[in-house]
Design a protein around this motif. Structure first.
Motif, PDB file in Angstrom:
ATOM      1  N   UNK A  95       0.820  -1.202   0.000  1.00 54.37           N
ATOM      2  CA  UNK A  95       0.000   0.000   0.000  1.00 54.37           C
ATOM      3  C   UNK A  95       0.860   1.260   0.000  1.00 54.37           C
ATOM      4  N   UNK A  96       1.946   1.261   0.768  1.00 53.19           N
ATOM      5  CA  UNK A  96       2.818   2.434   0.798  1.00 53.19           C
ATOM      6  C   UNK A  96       3.452   2.671  -0.568  1.00 53.19           C
ATOM      7  N   UNK A  97       3.859   1.589  -1.246  1.00 51.87           N
ATOM      8  CA  UNK A  97       4.457   1.738  -2.577  1.00 51.87           C
ATOM      9  C   UNK A  97       3.434   2.271  -3.576  1.00 51.87           C
ATOM     10  N   UNK A  98       2.187   1.848  -3.442  1.00 54.41           N
ATOM     11  CA  UNK A  98       1.153   2.379  -4.333  1.00 54.41           C
ATOM     12  C   UNK A  98       0.954   3.877  -4.084  1.00 54.41           C
ATOM     13  N   UNK A  99       1.045   4.279  -2.814  1.00 52.65           N
ATOM     14  CA  UNK A  99       0.962   5.710  -2.500  1.00 52.65           C
ATOM     15  C   UNK A  99       2.108   6.469  -3.170  1.00 52.65           C
ATOM     16  N   UNK A 104       3.933  10.187  -7.650  1.00 48.47           N
ATOM     17  CA  UNK A 104       4.744  10.460  -8.847  1.00 48.47           C
ATOM     18  C   UNK A 104       4.783   9.192  -9.695  1.00 48.47           C
ATOM     19  N   UNK A 105       3.965   9.156 -10.721  1.00 51.53           N
ATOM     20  CA  UNK A 105       3.861   7.967 -11.570  1.00 51.53           C
ATOM     21  C   UNK A 105       5.120   7.732 -12.394  1.00 51.53           C
ATOM     22  N   UNK A 110       9.682   3.855  -7.048  1.00 53.00           N
ATOM     23  CA  UNK A 110       8.393   3.468  -6.487  1.00 53.00           C
ATOM     24  C   UNK A 110       7.945   2.125  -7.051  1.00 53.00           C
ATOM     25  N   UNK A 111       8.158   1.903  -8.357  1.00 53.36           N
ATOM     26  CA  UNK A 111       7.803   0.618  -8.953  1.00 53.36           C
ATOM     27  C   UNK A 111       8.708  -0.493  -8.413  1.00 53.36           C
ATOM     28  N   UNK A 137      11.708   2.640 -16.783  1.00 54.93           N
ATOM     29  CA  UNK A 137      11.758   4.059 -16.433  1.00 54.93           C
ATOM     30  C   UNK A 137      13.156   4.516 -16.041  1.00 54.93           C
ATOM     31  N   UNK A 138      14.000   3.585 -15.594  1.00 52.09           N
ATOM     32  CA  UNK A 138      15.360   3.964 -15.214  1.00 52.09           C
ATOM     33  C   UNK A 138      16.318   2.841 -15.616  1.00 52.09           C
ATOM     34  N   UNK A 139      16.625   2.729 -16.902  1.00 53.28           N
ATOM     35  CA  UNK A 139      17.440   1.606 -17.378  1.00 53.28           C
ATOM     36  C   UNK A 139      18.866   1.607 -16.848  1.00 53.28           C
TER      37      UNK A 139
END
Length: 673
Positions: A95-99, A104-105, A110-111, A137-139
């Motif tokens: 849940x915290x990671x989804x927040x 910031x998508x 976060x992912x 997103x961050x290769x």
């Protein structure tokens, strides 16, 4: 609390870009120190957070997390996710990671933290998608690639995991966890050489890295470099004497070397430190089983049986003990519970050989042959095989044959040491030498040496430049011959220890190749040769789970086993005339048909008294720590006939080889009718 200000972002981006560039160049320690010096800035703290979490260093990650969680930002919520996971609450971590993603998508971290939380919650497919998104997103993130590797390894996709760890190391060669876990993954994939390279690289960076040292030892042991492996284990124990895995691995190594008392001591120490150390418990049961102490083996394994459903190795051990107790059907019922898919290669091999043994005892011979053929195919691709020169043994046989043809120029037999009390027991593996050895070992005033490298150590005195003695075409100087005899005597004395004896029987079947040289060196020594029906010899060698060596790698197929047997027996035909007057033949079939008469004849040849008590299993194994060959099961029983004529159970597979075996069948009075 970590600070985050708009004006910091361009500067932070530049700092992070430079830090990653230097990490990729291997400037790890300096970069981490500089980032720690900037403590309190969100971007640098986020990098430190993920680095120390990957390195499994909660002591270093903890303060960084405390600084980050005060912010209502993506990185702050990612830190909260990490804290929840460290506290053992994957649901709260998800849940915290989804927040964090809601904040910031575009935040790759976060992912990554959502993937870690889902992974720990057992949601592998969802976790894999999150890790892939973090990489997309961050290769350039080493930690994102590392996380992917961890998931892929857990899913059994070992090659993909190795590649992911490699991508992480390309971006940060100083990320110890990526190199360590790549080494572990190589080990799981049965690539000990590649694993060792990773662990050695870690040790070059930090010689005090005990886990790298321990796993380097395991890789060396798998490769067959046992002395170096033991040195690694003992180095770990010197620094960490209460390390249960180090004691476990040392015990496994001692068991492999048949150092039974040391193996038991090490494994019991491991279990005292960690009663749940399953590998130690399994190995202790294995030690006792190999020593024919079945009650102790069952007692050692018993605490692991409730967990057997999750541990195929425990099932194999339990099945072996059932078979040893005569319950082949019960053994097969246990083995049938094992799903062979995805098993580590060594365990899969163990399962198949045990299945073959149980099927044979159950009278299901076609299935037994199929199982052993599959096991041998697996064994042929094992890591230790890659270190063995398959041409070495045929080269030795051919070399000795040429040396004999040249007149066997070797040692002047007029040396002072005649070897009058020596007897060499030779033949071919699985011809009954171990049974005869254990019987003779019970005789008063006689000691047997069971496949110890006495001659093999001594021959170095004749081969100072590494050139085999059989390549010479001139006799050895008297000084070299004396040095060889002295080296042999020392090797025998080292093996005997404090055992008093008037006569020594030195047994190693394939030393038959070197009988002419031994006969020259010790002109009064005697030779006992064991014979057995050729088809039984071939079959028995095919069905053994041998530790590979130069000779045994040729027992994987019937074709190779027959060819190797015939090469040796043809050489023996040339050697036998050289031993006339000093030679006694023992046929296995005669030994099991009328053991009293056959053993009495052998004793008369050796000049010792025969005592019928020598035939009792308890008497002949008393005081003997361990039988060193694959015949350890048979010699613990009363003498039986079931192995004589066993080839008839496999007649269809063996009959195509009758013509090739016929010369040996005729020579020694055997038949395949």
């Amino acid at each position: 609390m970590t600070e985050s200000t708009p004006e910091e972002s361009p500067q932070a981006a530049s700092i992070l870009s430079e830090a990653r560039r230097r990490l990729a160049a291997g400037d790890t320690a300096a970069v981490l120190l500089e980032l720690e010096a900037r403590a309190g800035h969100e971007a640098t703290d986020a990098l430190l957070r993920d680095w120390w979490l990957a390195e499994a260093r909660p002591d270093r990650a903890g303060p960084v997390l405390e600084r980050l969680v005060g912010a209502d930002s993506a990185e702050g919520w990612a830190a909260r996710s990490a804290q929840a996971l460290l506290a053992g609450d994957p649901g709260r971590a998800v849940e915290a990671a989804r927040q964090a993603i809601r904040r910031d998508a575009d935040c790759a971290a976060a992912y990554g933290h959502l993937g870690r939380a889902l992974f720990n919650a057992g949601r592998m497919a969802d976790a894999e998608r999150c890790f892939a998104e973090a990489v997309r997103r961050d290769p350039d993130s080493a930690v994102a690639r590392y996380n992917q590797g961890h998931l892929l390894r857990a899913a059994g996709r070992l090659d993909a995991a190795v590649a992911a760890y490699g991508e992480a190391l390309a971006r940060a060669p100083g990320l110890r966890a990526a190199r360590f876990h790549r080494g572990i993954t190589h080990s799981l994939a049965e690539r000990p050489g590649a694993a060792l390279a990773d662990f050695q690289a870690l040790l070059e960076a930090d010689a005090a890295d005990l886990e790298a040292r321990l796993n380097a030892g395991l890789a060396r042991q798998t490769l067959g470099d046992l002395d170096a492996a033991e040195a690694d284990y003992r180095a770990v124990l010197e620094r960490a004497p209460d390390h249960p895995l180090a004691w476990t691995y040392l015990g496994i190594l001692c068991n492999e070397q048949l150092r039974t008392a040391e193996a038991v001591e090490a494994l019991e120490r491991a279990l005292a430190l960690d009663p749940n150390e399953l590998d130690a418990r399994r190995e202790l049961a294995n030690v006792f089983e190999k020593a024919n102490r079945l009650d102790q083996a069952e007692a050692a394994l018993a605490p692991a049986l409730p967990a057997a459903a999750e541990h195929p190795g425990v099932v194999v051990d339990a099945a072996r003990l059932k078979r040893r107790r005569g319950d082949a059907a019960g053994a097969l019922a246990l083995l049938d519970r094992i799903d062979p898919r995805g098993l580590p290669e060594r365990l899969a091999l163990e399962v198949q050989f045990e299945r073959a043994n149980a099927l044979d005892r159950a009278g299901r011979y076609d299935e037994a042959l199929s199982a052993v053929r599959d096991a041998n195919r697996r064994a042929a691709s094992g890591a230790r095989r890659a270190r063995i020169d398959r041409a070495a043994f045929p080269r030795e046989v051919a070399g000795v044959r040429d040396w004999l043809a040249a007149g066997a120029p070797g040692i002047d037999s007029r040396g002072a040491d005649s070897g009058a009390e020596l007897c060499f027991m030779i033949g071919f593996p699985r011809c009954g030498t171990t049974l005869l050895d254990t019987i003779l070992n019970a005789a008063e005033g006689l000691a047997t040496l069971d496949e110890r490298p006495t001659f093999e150590r001594a021959r170095a005195a004749l081969e100072p430049n590494g050139q085999p003695y059989w390549s010479r075409r001139r006799p050895f100087p008297a000084a070299d011959a004396d040095a060889f005899r002295a080296a042999y005597r020392k090797a025998v004395a080292d093996e005997l220890g404090d055992r008093p004896t008037d006569r020594v029987v030195d047994k190693l079947p394939l030393r038959v190749l070197h009988a002419p040289l031994l006969a020259q060196a010790f002109p009064a020594a005697k030779f006992v040769v064991s014979l057995r029906h050729p088809a039984d010899v071939v079959l028995s060698n095919l069905m053994q789970h041998y530790v590979p060596n130069d000779a045994y790698v040729h027992f994987d197929t019937l074709d190779d086993t027959v060819a190797t047997y015939l090469d040796v027996m043809q050489l023996w035909a040339a050697i036998r005339p050289l031993l006339e007057g000093r030679l006694h033949l023992v046929r296995y079939e005669d030994l099991v048909d009328d053991p009293e008469a056959e053993v009495a004849r052998a004793c008369a040849f050796l000049g010792i008294d025969f005592d019928p008590a020598m035939l009792d299993p308890a008497t002949r194994l008393a005081g003997r720590e361990r039988v060193r060959t694959n015949s350890y099961e048979q010699v613990a029983e009363s003498i039986y006939r079931r192995s004589a004529g066993r080839w008839r159970n496999y007649r269809d597979a063996l009959m195509p080889y009758r013509d090739r075996l016929q010369p040996v069948l005729d020579e020694y009075g055997y038949s395949m009718e």
